[in-house]
Design a protein around this motif. Structure first.
Motif, PDB file in Angstrom:
ATOM      1  N   LYS A 202     -13.113  -2.700   0.598  1.00 18.56           N
ATOM      2  CA  LYS A 202     -14.562  -2.443   0.582  1.00 18.56           C
ATOM      3  C   LYS A 202     -14.843  -0.948   0.721  1.00 18.56           C
ATOM      4  CE  LYS A 202     -18.859  -3.905   2.823  1.00 18.56           C
ATOM      5  NZ  LYS A 202     -19.457  -4.753   3.906  1.00 18.56           N
ATOM      6  N   LYS A 203     -14.043  -0.264   1.523  1.00 18.61           N
ATOM      7  CA  LYS A 203     -14.266   1.175   1.745  1.00 18.61           C
ATOM      8  C   LYS A 203     -13.983   2.011   0.504  1.00 18.61           C
ATOM      9  CE  LYS A 203     -13.491   1.109   6.740  1.00 18.61           C
ATOM     10  NZ  LYS A 203     -12.641   1.552   7.880  1.00 18.61           N
ATOM     11  N   VAL A 204     -13.121   1.509  -0.396  1.00 17.02           N
ATOM     12  CA  VAL A 204     -12.853   2.262  -1.626  1.00 17.02           C
ATOM     13  C   VAL A 204     -13.544   1.615  -2.825  1.00 17.02           C
ATOM     14  CG1 VAL A 204     -10.654   3.169  -0.788  1.00 17.02           C
ATOM     15  CG2 VAL A 204     -10.683   1.012  -2.068  1.00 17.02           C
ATOM     16  N   GLY A 205     -14.369   0.621  -2.561  1.00 21.68           N
ATOM     17  CA  GLY A 205     -15.140  -0.018  -3.622  1.00 21.68           C
ATOM     18  C   GLY A 205     -14.294  -0.783  -4.620  1.00 21.68           C
ATOM     19  N   ALA A 206     -13.263  -1.440  -4.137  1.00 25.77           N
ATOM     20  CA  ALA A 206     -12.348  -2.152  -5.041  1.00 25.77           C
ATOM     21  C   ALA A 206     -12.365  -3.658  -4.773  1.00 25.77           C
ATOM     22  CB  ALA A 206     -10.926  -1.620  -4.876  1.00 25.77           C
ATOM     23  N   LYS A 207     -12.093  -4.409  -5.807  1.00 29.02           N
ATOM     24  CA  LYS A 207     -11.903  -5.855  -5.689  1.00 29.02           C
ATOM     25  C   LYS A 207     -10.417  -6.148  -5.516  1.00 29.02           C
ATOM     26  CE  LYS A 207     -15.875  -7.037  -8.621  1.00 29.02           C
ATOM     27  NZ  LYS A 207     -16.319  -7.742  -9.860  1.00 29.02           N
ATOM     28  N   PRO A 208     -10.083  -7.332  -5.031  1.00 33.82           N
ATOM     29  CA  PRO A 208      -8.655  -7.674  -4.908  1.00 33.82           C
ATOM     30  C   PRO A 208      -7.953  -7.522  -6.254  1.00 33.82           C
ATOM     31  CG  PRO A 208      -9.982  -9.291  -3.756  1.00 33.82           C
ATOM     32  CD  PRO A 208     -10.943  -8.407  -4.492  1.00 33.82           C
TER      33      PRO A 208
ATOM     34  N   MET B 165      -1.184  -0.863  -7.683  1.00 36.43           N
ATOM     35  CA  MET B 165      -0.727   0.506  -7.462  1.00 36.43           C
ATOM     36  C   MET B 165      -1.912   1.467  -7.312  1.00 36.43           C
ATOM     37  SD  MET B 165       2.645   0.417  -7.463  1.00 36.43           S
ATOM     38  CE  MET B 165       3.282   2.040  -7.926  1.00 36.43           C
ATOM     39  N   GLU B 166      -2.908   1.334  -8.166  1.00 43.70           N
ATOM     40  CA  GLU B 166      -4.063   2.249  -8.140  1.00 43.70           C
ATOM     41  C   GLU B 166      -4.846   2.121  -6.834  1.00 43.70           C
ATOM     42  OE1 GLU B 166      -6.329   1.338 -11.601  1.00 43.70           O
ATOM     43  OE2 GLU B 166      -4.998   2.417 -12.974  1.00 43.70           O
ATOM     44  N   ILE B 167      -5.129   0.885  -6.422  1.00 40.23           N
ATOM     45  CA  ILE B 167      -5.896   0.686  -5.188  1.00 40.23           C
ATOM     46  C   ILE B 167      -5.101   1.162  -3.977  1.00 40.23           C
ATOM     47  CG2 ILE B 167      -6.981  -1.044  -3.704  1.00 40.23           C
ATOM     48  CD1 ILE B 167      -7.461  -2.707  -6.263  1.00 40.23           C
ATOM     49  N   SER B 168      -3.792   0.920  -3.988  1.00 45.02           N
ATOM     50  CA  SER B 168      -2.947   1.402  -2.890  1.00 45.02           C
ATOM     51  C   SER B 168      -3.048   2.918  -2.750  1.00 45.02           C
ATOM     52  CB  SER B 168      -1.492   0.993  -3.133  1.00 45.02           C
ATOM     53  OG  SER B 168      -1.329  -0.399  -3.064  1.00 45.02           O
ATOM     54  N   LYS B 169      -2.981   3.620  -3.879  1.00 46.63           N
ATOM     55  CA  LYS B 169      -3.059   5.085  -3.847  1.00 46.63           C
ATOM     56  C   LYS B 169      -4.412   5.558  -3.333  1.00 46.63           C
ATOM     57  CE  LYS B 169       0.269   5.825  -7.604  1.00 46.63           C
ATOM     58  NZ  LYS B 169       0.462   6.203  -9.020  1.00 46.63           N
ATOM     59  N   GLN B 170      -5.491   4.886  -3.746  1.00 43.40           N
ATOM     60  CA  GLN B 170      -6.831   5.254  -3.276  1.00 43.40           C
ATOM     61  C   GLN B 170      -6.938   5.121  -1.759  1.00 43.40           C
ATOM     62  OE1 GLN B 170      -9.854   3.005  -5.385  1.00 43.40           O
ATOM     63  NE2 GLN B 170      -8.920   3.420  -7.367  1.00 43.40           N
ATOM     64  N   ILE B 171      -6.427   4.018  -1.238  1.00 42.61           N
ATOM     65  CA  ILE B 171      -6.487   3.777   0.210  1.00 42.61           C
ATOM     66  C   ILE B 171      -5.628   4.791   0.959  1.00 42.61           C
ATOM     67  CG2 ILE B 171      -5.765   2.137   1.998  1.00 42.61           C
ATOM     68  CD1 ILE B 171      -6.703  -0.104   0.094  1.00 42.61           C
ATOM     69  N   GLN B 172      -4.454   5.114   0.409  1.00 41.55           N
ATOM     70  CA  GLN B 172      -3.583   6.102   1.052  1.00 41.55           C
ATOM     71  C   GLN B 172      -4.186   7.506   0.973  1.00 41.55           C
ATOM     72  OE1 GLN B 172      -0.043   4.682  -1.250  1.00 41.55           O
ATOM     73  NE2 GLN B 172       1.047   4.900   0.704  1.00 41.55           N
ATOM     74  N   ASP B 173      -4.763   7.846  -0.169  1.00 46.40           N
ATOM     75  CA  ASP B 173      -5.352   9.182  -0.335  1.00 46.40           C
ATOM     76  C   ASP B 173      -6.498   9.420   0.639  1.00 46.40           C
ATOM     77  OD1 ASP B 173      -3.567   9.737  -2.325  1.00 46.40           O
ATOM     78  OD2 ASP B 173      -4.951   9.352  -3.984  1.00 46.40           O
TER      79      ASP B 173
ATOM     80  N   TRP C 122       0.581   2.859   4.329  1.00 51.70           N
ATOM     81  CA  TRP C 122       1.316   2.234   3.235  1.00 51.70           C
ATOM     82  C   TRP C 122       0.397   1.373   2.386  1.00 51.70           C
ATOM     83  CZ3 TRP C 122       5.340   4.980   3.004  1.00 51.70           C
ATOM     84  CH2 TRP C 122       6.023   5.380   4.148  1.00 51.70           C
ATOM     85  N   GLY C 123       0.705   1.339   1.104  1.00 51.43           N
ATOM     86  CA  GLY C 123      -0.086   0.532   0.188  1.00 51.43           C
ATOM     87  C   GLY C 123       0.392  -0.908   0.135  1.00 51.43           C
ATOM     88  N   PHE C 124       1.691  -1.091  -0.078  1.00 51.83           N
ATOM     89  CA  PHE C 124       2.227  -2.431  -0.341  1.00 51.83           C
ATOM     90  C   PHE C 124       3.578  -2.577   0.337  1.00 51.83           C
ATOM     91  CE2 PHE C 124       4.523  -5.109  -3.751  1.00 51.83           C
ATOM     92  CZ  PHE C 124       4.155  -6.311  -3.158  1.00 51.83           C
ATOM     93  N   ILE C 125       3.727  -3.599   1.157  1.00 53.05           N
ATOM     94  CA  ILE C 125       5.020  -3.863   1.782  1.00 53.05           C
ATOM     95  C   ILE C 125       5.487  -5.270   1.423  1.00 53.05           C
ATOM     96  CG2 ILE C 125       4.881  -2.209   3.670  1.00 53.05           C
ATOM     97  CD1 ILE C 125       3.884  -4.437   5.458  1.00 53.05           C
ATOM     98  N   TRP C 126       6.813  -5.420   1.347  1.00 49.38           N
ATOM     99  CA  TRP C 126       7.410  -6.655   0.857  1.00 49.38           C
ATOM    100  C   TRP C 126       8.830  -6.765   1.396  1.00 49.38           C
ATOM    101  CZ3 TRP C 126      11.312  -4.890  -2.558  1.00 49.38           C
ATOM    102  CH2 TRP C 126      11.133  -3.573  -3.032  1.00 49.38           C
ATOM    103  N   GLN C 127       9.475  -7.878   1.126  1.00 53.31           N
ATOM    104  CA  GLN C 127      10.801  -8.140   1.677  1.00 53.31           C
ATOM    105  C   GLN C 127      11.881  -7.613   0.721  1.00 53.31           C
ATOM    106  OE1 GLN C 127       8.449 -11.037   1.411  1.00 53.31           O
ATOM    107  NE2 GLN C 127       7.652  -9.991   3.205  1.00 53.31           N
ATOM    108  N   GLY C 128      12.431  -6.428   1.050  1.00 51.20           N
ATOM    109  CA  GLY C 128      13.408  -5.796   0.177  1.00 51.20           C
ATOM    110  C   GLY C 128      14.834  -5.846   0.679  1.00 51.20           C
ATOM    111  N   LYS C 129      15.050  -6.490   1.806  1.00 50.84           N
ATOM    112  CA  LYS C 129      16.391  -6.623   2.355  1.00 50.84           C
ATOM    113  C   LYS C 129      17.244  -7.505   1.436  1.00 50.84           C
ATOM    114  CE  LYS C 129      18.649  -8.383   6.568  1.00 50.84           C
ATOM    115  NZ  LYS C 129      18.388  -9.002   7.906  1.00 50.84           N
ATOM    116  N   GLN C 130      18.560  -7.301   1.458  1.00 50.32           N
ATOM    117  CA  GLN C 130      19.464  -8.108   0.631  1.00 50.32           C
ATOM    118  C   GLN C 130      19.671  -9.471   1.297  1.00 50.32           C
ATOM    119  OE1 GLN C 130      23.089  -6.178  -0.806  1.00 50.32           O
ATOM    120  NE2 GLN C 130      24.155  -8.136  -0.710  1.00 50.32           N
ATOM    121  N   TYR C 131      18.769 -10.399   0.994  1.00 46.88           N
ATOM    122  CA  TYR C 131      18.838 -11.760   1.527  1.00 46.88           C
ATOM    123  C   TYR C 131      17.949 -12.638   0.650  1.00 46.88           C
ATOM    124  CZ  TYR C 131      14.175 -11.724   3.728  1.00 46.88           C
ATOM    125  OH  TYR C 131      12.820 -11.707   3.949  1.00 46.88           O
TER     126      TYR C 131
END
Length: 456
Positions: free
Chosen positions: A185-191, A199-207, A213-222
């Motif tokens: 809502k603060k950057v005027g974006a929809k989901p 990627m674009e919305i993540s950068k706006q929020i970070q800027d 962080w913009g996006f976190i996920w499970q990157g471990k080898q499992y």
């Protein structure tokens, strides 16, 4: 005073059996043994049980193994079942909370002979392996289409192998995208709907320094890495293994693009470099800290995050995708099968039948907060009152994708995890890693096909 020596003997046998099963569960929970040790301990247990004299008993005991946390949640249901079925005693054996170790325990029990477990409480990715090995009973004797109709299509299909049903569903699961409604809502974006929008919305929020962080996920080898890759791969229009033909799609352009997207999130600082060491809990805690805009995780996060500082400030939706395609949740979930070696199949089915009733399932989900596999429960007033996100979950789970339902899934997933990790950490390019993963997977499936041909 005991009335007879025979009664004393029966009591001693019962007490010794309970001691042995309690002792083994104690060992499992502390992870004292390796998988080999687990197999030896299981052999010891089965051997002792086999040496006891047998007497006719009025009550038949039916057992299944489950993770300790869920076993505790199921205790009241076992008590209720036992009260309603005086000729059957349901005994729930507590295992470790690590699902891989629970799978190892079931596997070692089957490999060593007659399993002490009449019922097999299975993760959706175990079904084909267990069925192909001949460890499960075809449930068609008890199950017809009417019994399966109320369940989601994906969880039904996940219980089949070569056209036969080996698992009756209880609960579902599905990966999804969490997003911070307040930050959007603060950057005027929809989901976001697409990878590019994420990627674009993540950068706006970070800027704007709204989140680190913009996006976190499970990157471990499992296994969690295989799960998120399944979703991203589907969003790019690719596939892993076609279960009908054993065709491998890991070296196709769509699969390479999926790996490049995940690697890009790290290279551009949308995701932390340490994401390649994260599993579910690390990502959940980071999201709950308020420093992340988007999270890929499972539904269990919802009630926990609503007890944190971001309570009621986030939403859920299916994973992002290419503009011309749809997002998909990697389907998970648990259900019941019957051991082929069980001498109490009819009694085991009585247990499964009990858990298949709507009233029991309603109470189970009210108590646990897990995700239903039965469609109607997502909109059940009592459940929605306690878990308002259930209707949203239905949309997510309805758009699901299965990990390859093949007998060699565990080995196939291990191959994928290794090469994905190599690509994400930079030791191989996405193209080279996926070509190697595809080649190794084809070799594995080819060897298995040759073995089947020789057996025939």
């Amino acid at each position: 005073m005991f009335k007879s020596q025979k009664f004393k003997d029966r009591l001693n046998i019962f007490q010794r059996r309970r001691f042995i099963f309690s002792w083994v569960s104690f060992v499992w929970s502390r992870r004292v043994f390796s998988v080999v040790g687990l197999a030896i301990a299981t052999l010891f247990t089965i051997g002792l049980l086999g040496n006891f004299p047998t007497f006719s008993q009025e009550s038949v005991t039916v057992r299944f193994l489950v993770q300790a946390g869920e076993a505790t949640q199921l205790e009241s249901f076992a008590e209720d079942f036992n009260e309603k079925n005086p000729n059957i005693t349901l005994e729930i054996v507590k295992g470790p909370n690590n699902t891989n170790l629970v799978e190892d325990l079931y596997t070692s029990a089957f490999l060593l002979g007659d399993s002490p477990y009449d019922i097999v409480y299975m993760d959706i990715v175990w079904v084909q392996k267990f069925a192909a090995a001949g460890w499960l009973t075809d449930l068609s004797e008890w199950v017809d289409n009417d019994l399966l109709t109320p369940y989601l299509e994906g969880v039904k299909e996940g219980g089949r192998y070569q056209g036969q049903l080996y698992r009756m569903p209880l609960r579902a699961d599905g990966g999804m995208l969490y997003y911070r409604k307040d930050l959007l809502k603060k950057v005027g974006a929809k989901p976001p709907e697409t990878f590019e929008e994420l990627m674009e919305i993540s950068k706006q929020i970070q800027d704007k320094d709204l989140a680190r962080w913009g996006f976190i996920w499970q990157g471990k080898q499992y296994e969690g890495l295989s799960a998120i890759f399944t979703e991203v791969l589907k969003g790019f229009g690719g596939f892993w293994v076609d279960p009908e033909t054993n065709e491998v799609g890991l070296d196709r352009p769509e699969a390479i693009a999926a790996v490049e997207f995940l690697r890009q999130t790290i290279e551009e600082g949308i995701s932390p470099k340490d994401v390649t060491t994260y599993s579910e809990e690390e990502t959940r805690l980071l999201f709950q800290s308020g420093n992340t805009a988007f999270l890929r995780n499972w539904p269990y996060v919802v009630p926990l995050a609503n007890q944190s500082e971001i309570a009621n400030q986030f939403g859920i939706k299916p994973m992002v995708h290419l503009p011309s395609l749809k997002g998909a949740a990697c389907l998970g979930g648990w259900g019941f099968g019957i051991s082929r070696s069980s001498n109490h199949k009819e009694e085991a089915w009585k247990v499964i039948e009990y858990f298949n009733t709507v009233d029991v399932q309603r109470e189970y989900f009210l108590k646990t907060g897990f995700v239903p596999a039965r469609r109607s429960l997502f909109l059940d007033p009592a459940l929605v009152s306690k878990y308002p996100h259930y209707p949203e979950l239905l949309e997510v789970i309805n758009n699901s994708v299965l990990r390859p339902p093949i007998a060699q899934y565990a080995q196939t997933s291990d191959i994928l995890q290794r090469y994905l990790s190599a690509a994400l950490t930079g030791s191989q390019t996405p193209e080279a890693a996926m070509q190697a993963a595809a080649s190794e997977t084809r070799a594995l499936l080819g060897r298995q096909q040759r073995v089947i041909s020789l057996e025939q």
